[in-house]
Write an enzyme that holds these catalytic residues in place. Structure first.
Site, PDB file in Angstrom:
ATOM      1  CG  LEU A   1     -20.654 -57.709   2.994  1.00  0.00           C
ATOM      2  CD1 LEU A   1     -19.813 -59.237   2.645  1.00  0.00           C
ATOM      3  CD2 LEU A   1     -20.786 -56.923   1.721  1.00  0.00           C
TER       4      LEU A   1
ATOM      5  CG  MET B   1     -10.120 -59.923  -1.360  1.00  0.00           C
ATOM      6  SD  MET B   1     -10.934 -58.931   0.177  1.00  0.00           S
ATOM      7  CE  MET B   1     -11.200 -57.602  -0.584  1.00  0.00           C
ATOM      8  NE  ARG B   2     -14.894 -64.822  -5.535  1.00  0.00           N
ATOM      9  CZ  ARG B   2     -15.203 -63.910  -6.539  1.00  0.00           C
ATOM     10  NH1 ARG B   2     -14.621 -62.863  -6.656  1.00  0.00           N
ATOM     11  NH2 ARG B   2     -16.325 -64.229  -7.407  1.00  0.00           N
ATOM     12  CB  ILE B   3     -19.919 -62.519  -1.144  1.00  0.00           C
ATOM     13  CG1 ILE B   3     -19.493 -61.101  -1.081  1.00  0.00           C
ATOM     14  CG2 ILE B   3     -21.172 -62.757  -0.409  1.00  0.00           C
ATOM     15  CD1 ILE B   3     -20.259 -59.913  -1.592  1.00  0.00           C
ATOM     16  CG  LEU B   4     -17.732 -67.068   2.024  1.00  0.00           C
ATOM     17  CD1 LEU B   4     -17.127 -67.578   3.496  1.00  0.00           C
ATOM     18  CD2 LEU B   4     -17.223 -68.410   1.215  1.00  0.00           C
TER      19      LEU B   4
ATOM     20  CG  HIS C   1     -14.702 -55.069   7.639  1.00  0.00           C
ATOM     21  ND1 HIS C   1     -15.008 -55.112   6.107  1.00  0.00           N
ATOM     22  CD2 HIS C   1     -15.305 -53.709   7.893  1.00  0.00           C
ATOM     23  CE1 HIS C   1     -15.508 -54.156   5.891  1.00  0.00           C
ATOM     24  NE2 HIS C   1     -15.605 -52.994   6.783  1.00  0.00           N
TER      25      HIS C   1
ATOM     26  CG  ASN D   1      -4.813 -59.661   8.814  1.00  0.00           C
ATOM     27  OD1 ASN D   1      -4.887 -59.391  10.187  1.00  0.00           O
ATOM     28  ND2 ASN D   1      -4.905 -58.831   7.792  1.00  0.00           N
TER      29      ASN D   1
ATOM     30  CD  GLN E   1      -3.024 -50.857  16.417  1.00  0.00           C
ATOM     31  OE1 GLN E   1      -3.450 -51.487  17.387  1.00  0.00           O
ATOM     32  NE2 GLN E   1      -1.688 -50.343  16.254  1.00  0.00           N
ATOM     33  CD  GLU E   2      -6.287 -54.920   8.964  1.00  0.00           C
ATOM     34  OE1 GLU E   2      -6.368 -56.447   8.679  1.00  0.00           O
ATOM     35  OE2 GLU E   2      -6.551 -53.877   8.420  1.00  0.00           O
TER      36      GLU E   2
HETATM   37  C1  GRF Z   1      -6.647 -56.524   5.511  1.00  0.00           C
HETATM   38  O1  GRF Z   1      -6.678 -55.088   5.419  1.00  0.00           O
HETATM   39  C2  GRF Z   1      -8.160 -56.839   5.985  1.00  0.00           C
HETATM   40  O2  GRF Z   1      -8.615 -55.778   6.792  1.00  0.00           O
HETATM   41  C3  GRF Z   1      -9.030 -56.825   4.812  1.00  0.00           C
HETATM   42  O3  GRF Z   1      -8.050 -57.268   3.660  1.00  0.00           O
HETATM   43  C4  GRF Z   1      -6.544 -57.065   4.063  1.00  0.00           C
HETATM   44  C5  GRF Z   1      -5.903 -58.337   4.187  1.00  0.00           C
HETATM   45  O4  GRF Z   1      -4.605 -58.153   4.049  1.00  0.00           O
HETATM   46  N1  GRF Z   1     -10.220 -58.014   4.979  1.00  0.00           N
HETATM   47  P1  GRF Z   1      -3.610 -59.389   4.065  1.00  0.00           P
HETATM   48  O5  GRF Z   1      -3.589 -60.253   3.034  1.00  0.00           O
HETATM   49  O6  GRF Z   1      -3.961 -60.111   5.617  1.00  0.00           O
HETATM   50  O7  GRF Z   1      -2.315 -58.819   4.229  1.00  0.00           O
END
Ligand code: GRF
Length: 203
Positions: A144, A90-93, A109, A14, A173-174
């Site tokens: 969250l 992946m850390r909760i702020l 998300h 991303n 799609q992201e």
């Molecule tokens: C993605 O699936 C996103 O939706 C989730 O974690 C993943 C991150 O992937 N938050 P990347 O590190 O951007 O490849």
């Protein structure tokens, strides 16, 4: 020109999509890629693209969330970002951190919020027999995976889909949605972005 810091914990696909989108007449440019894991693959990809990086390991701060955030804030404040993009961070702020950046912090998300907050979103959607899945970009608030929705992209769930095949389809799609939302957000345009994957049959 708005300055964008991207926070990640993993491979950073991303982040790559966001960095690549910030070119030409785009109103923003990346100023920092920051991770809680010095080994995150996204840091190498950012360096390969010439973006400044920093890493603050969270493990030494076990249980001391405020201490970790204080350390994380040093390179972050030094980069003076206008916008923070969480991209697989992946850390909760804590609410205090979010308050510092209130109104300027986005997250992506992998579900159609408000459905499937939390983890393992695709496995849960499949277990429920959901007909569609997708991803959401939202403003980060203290709750969250909550906060005002700034965009969504939908895909159809296909027969035989596994969490892995669905995740791969949503990830495509992201990479379309997050850049589209960031471009509007950086131009102070908060109209939501609604995307349908080419194979998604609406309704
Ligand atoms: C993605 O699936 C996103 O939706 C989730 O974690 C993943 C991150 O992937 N938050 P990347 O590190 O951007 O490849």
């Amino acid at each position: 020109m708005k300055r964008v810091a991207i926070l990640l914990s993993g491979g950073g696909s991303n982040m790559v999509a966001l960095v690549r989108s910030m070119a030409g007449d785009h109103p923003a440019r990346p100023c920092l890629v920051l991770s809680n894991d010095p080994g995150a693959g996204g840091l190498d990809r950012a360096r390969d693209m010439g973006i400044a990086t920093a890493a603050v390991p969270h493990r030494p701060f076990a249980g001391d969330r405020a201490g970790f955030e204080s350390a994380l804030s040093r390179p972050l404040e030094a980069a003076a970002p206008d916008i923070l993009c969480l991209a697989g961070f992946m850390r909760i702020l804590t609410p205090a951190f979010i308050e510092r950046w209130r109104g300027r912090i986005l997250n992506i998300h992998p579900s159609l919020l408000p459905a499937y907050r939390g983890l393992d979103t695709h496995a849960r959607a499949l277990a429920d027999g959901a007909a569609e899945a997708g991803c959401t970009v939202h403003e980060v608030t203290a709750a969250l995976d909550d906060g005002p929705i700034l965009g969504q992209a939908r895909v159809s769930v296909r027969p035989g889909d596994t969490a892995a095949t669905l995740a791969a389809r949503v990830l495509v799609q992201e990479h379309r949605l997050y850049p589209a939302v960031l471009r509007r957000f950086a131009a102070c345009d908060r109209r939501p972005v609604w995307l349908d994957a080419t194979d998604h049959v609406a309704g």
